[in-house]
Motif scaffolding. Structure first.
Motif, PDB file in Angstrom:
ATOM      1  N   ALA A  21     -14.321  -3.562  -8.209  1.00 61.51           N
ATOM      2  CA  ALA A  21     -13.256  -4.398  -7.708  1.00 61.51           C
ATOM      3  C   ALA A  21     -12.733  -3.898  -6.684  1.00 61.51           C
ATOM      4  N   ALA A  22     -12.643  -3.192  -6.338  1.00 63.00           N
ATOM      5  CA  ALA A  22     -11.290  -2.149  -4.823  1.00 63.00           C
ATOM      6  C   ALA A  22     -12.864  -2.329  -4.004  1.00 63.00           C
ATOM      7  N   ALA A  23     -14.079  -1.948  -4.547  1.00 60.90           N
ATOM      8  CA  ALA A  23     -15.474  -2.092  -3.489  1.00 60.90           C
ATOM      9  C   ALA A  23     -15.913  -3.164  -2.852  1.00 60.90           C
ATOM     10  N   ALA A  27      -6.093  -4.803  -6.113  1.00 57.64           N
ATOM     11  CA  ALA A  27      -5.311  -6.322  -5.776  1.00 57.64           C
ATOM     12  C   ALA A  27      -5.385  -5.918  -4.087  1.00 57.64           C
ATOM     13  N   LEU A  28      -4.744  -4.882  -3.940  1.00 53.41           N
ATOM     14  CA  LEU A  28      -4.987  -4.440  -2.160  1.00 53.41           C
ATOM     15  C   LEU A  28      -6.258  -5.211  -1.150  1.00 53.41           C
ATOM     16  N   ALA A  29      -7.142  -4.292  -2.525  1.00 54.57           N
ATOM     17  CA  ALA A  29      -8.686  -4.907  -1.536  1.00 54.57           C
ATOM     18  C   ALA A  29      -8.920  -6.101  -1.332  1.00 54.57           C
ATOM     19  N   VAL A  30      -8.781  -6.919  -2.463  1.00 50.48           N
ATOM     20  CA  VAL A  30      -9.261  -8.484  -2.560  1.00 50.48           C
ATOM     21  C   VAL A  30      -8.191  -9.306  -1.726  1.00 50.48           C
ATOM     22  N   ALA A  31      -7.075  -8.958  -1.724  1.00 51.77           N
ATOM     23  CA  ALA A  31      -6.036  -9.589  -0.933  1.00 51.77           C
ATOM     24  C   ALA A  31      -6.784  -8.874   0.768  1.00 51.77           C
ATOM     25  N   GLY A  32      -7.297  -8.467   0.995  1.00 54.04           N
ATOM     26  CA  GLY A  32      -7.364  -7.498   2.113  1.00 54.04           C
ATOM     27  C   GLY A  32      -7.123  -6.946   2.996  1.00 54.04           C
ATOM     28  N   LEU A  62      -3.015  -2.104  -8.313  1.00 54.88           N
ATOM     29  CA  LEU A  62      -2.508  -2.306  -7.105  1.00 54.88           C
ATOM     30  C   LEU A  62      -3.620  -2.121  -6.057  1.00 54.88           C
ATOM     31  N   ARG A  63      -4.627  -0.631  -6.174  1.00 51.54           N
ATOM     32  CA  ARG A  63      -5.762  -0.416  -5.286  1.00 51.54           C
ATOM     33  C   ARG A  63      -6.620  -1.880  -4.920  1.00 51.54           C
ATOM     34  N   ALA A 103       0.323  -1.656  -0.043  1.00 52.79           N
ATOM     35  CA  ALA A 103      -0.374   0.352   0.153  1.00 52.79           C
ATOM     36  C   ALA A 103       0.496   1.670   0.228  1.00 52.79           C
ATOM     37  N   ARG A 104       2.184   1.207   0.824  1.00 53.80           N
ATOM     38  CA  ARG A 104       2.670   2.422   0.765  1.00 53.80           C
ATOM     39  C   ARG A 104       3.481   2.893  -0.617  1.00 53.80           C
ATOM     40  N   LEU A 105       3.726   1.622  -1.039  1.00 53.40           N
ATOM     41  CA  LEU A 105       4.654   1.966  -1.706  1.00 53.40           C
ATOM     42  C   LEU A 105       3.782   1.669  -3.881  1.00 53.40           C
ATOM     43  N   ALA A 106       2.911   1.769  -3.099  1.00 56.88           N
ATOM     44  CA  ALA A 106       1.644   1.578  -4.370  1.00 56.88           C
ATOM     45  C   ALA A 106       1.362   3.351  -4.248  1.00 56.88           C
ATOM     46  N   ALA A 107       1.210   4.226  -3.499  1.00 62.03           N
ATOM     47  CA  ALA A 107       1.548   5.249  -2.981  1.00 62.03           C
ATOM     48  C   ALA A 107       1.816   6.007  -3.735  1.00 62.03           C
TER      49      ALA A 107
END
Length: 244
Positions: A200-202, A168-173, A165-166, A140-144
């Protein structure tokens, strides 16, 4: 010139079946490059040959080309970084655990290039590597950080990469990176796929109502026709939530 022409043919028709003309031109470029014996020229021709084959399900065919390109590009940092990314991508598609180390090698090579574009690539692919390693906070930090740099340098891929990336992060929890800026230019290349990524993120974050409200129907049909593997990768666990 032949390698450049093959690349033009491939990328002009990215949403269609593999172009036999592009493959033929790339093959001819590769044949000539092998005769000349110049490593950088060979790496460029291998890049064209790789891209002429780049469609879902072709990773096993592309991997040896990427391997050879890595060897040929050893003296050219830009081409070497590109070759490492192609090899990492093929390994990822094949489900090979070696992809993680290869992705980190690409990020390190890009960071050493000494320009903002290389730094942006290093940040975003490091975010992907962290995601694969299960370090969701770092991802999350690197994506931002990648988004901030990409927008500052005017990179057209900054927003699409961030949104991917956002999602994918949401799906991964994992913790979502900060939301993208509210004012997105109307000509931003991310617009065509933003509804899919937002849904997907939502859905991945449990906001089913927001996912259902996303206007994804037309976009889903287009992406499904072009690259169903990408759509399933983005929405796989969320499809039921989004479509019910």
């Amino acid at each position: 010139l032949l390698a450049a022409r093959a690349g033009d043919l491939v990328h002009a028709g990215w949403n269609s079946a593999p172009d036999a003309t592009a493959a033929g031109v790339a093959g001819r470029a590769l044949e000539l490059a092998r005769r000349v014996g110049d490593p950088a020229l060979l790496a460029t021709a291998l890049l064209a040959a790789h891209d002429a084959r780049w469609r879902p399900g072709t990773a096993a065919d592309r991997l040896p080309i990427a391997d050879e390109m890595v060897d040929a590009a050893a003296g050219d940092p830009e081409l070497l970084a590109q070759a490492l990314l192609l090899r990492a991508t093929a390994l990822l598609e094949l489900g090979d655990p070696a992809a993680r180390a290869e992705l980190r090698a690409y990020a390190e090579a890009s960071a050493r290039l000494g320009h903002a574009r290389g730094r942006h690539a290093a940040l975003t692919r490091s975010a992907t590597a962290a995601l694969l390693d299960g370090d969701l906070d770092a991802a999350a930090r690197l994506a931002a950080e990648g988004l901030d740099l990409g927008l500052a340098m005017g990179a057209p891929e900054a927003m699409p990469v961030f949104l991917t990336l956002r999602a994918a992060l949401a799906v991964a929890g994992g913790p979502p990176p900060p939301d993208e800026p509210a004012a997105i230019p109307p000509d931003d290349p991310a617009w065509p796929v933003r509804p899919i990524l937002a849904a997907a993120a939502a859905a991945g974050a449990g906001r089913v109502a927001d996912a259902r409200a996303a206007p994804i129907s037309a976009v889903v049909r287009v992406v499904w026709a072009v690259n169903p593997a990408m759509l399933l990768a983005l929405l796989g666990p969320c499809v039921t939530s989004v479509t019910e």
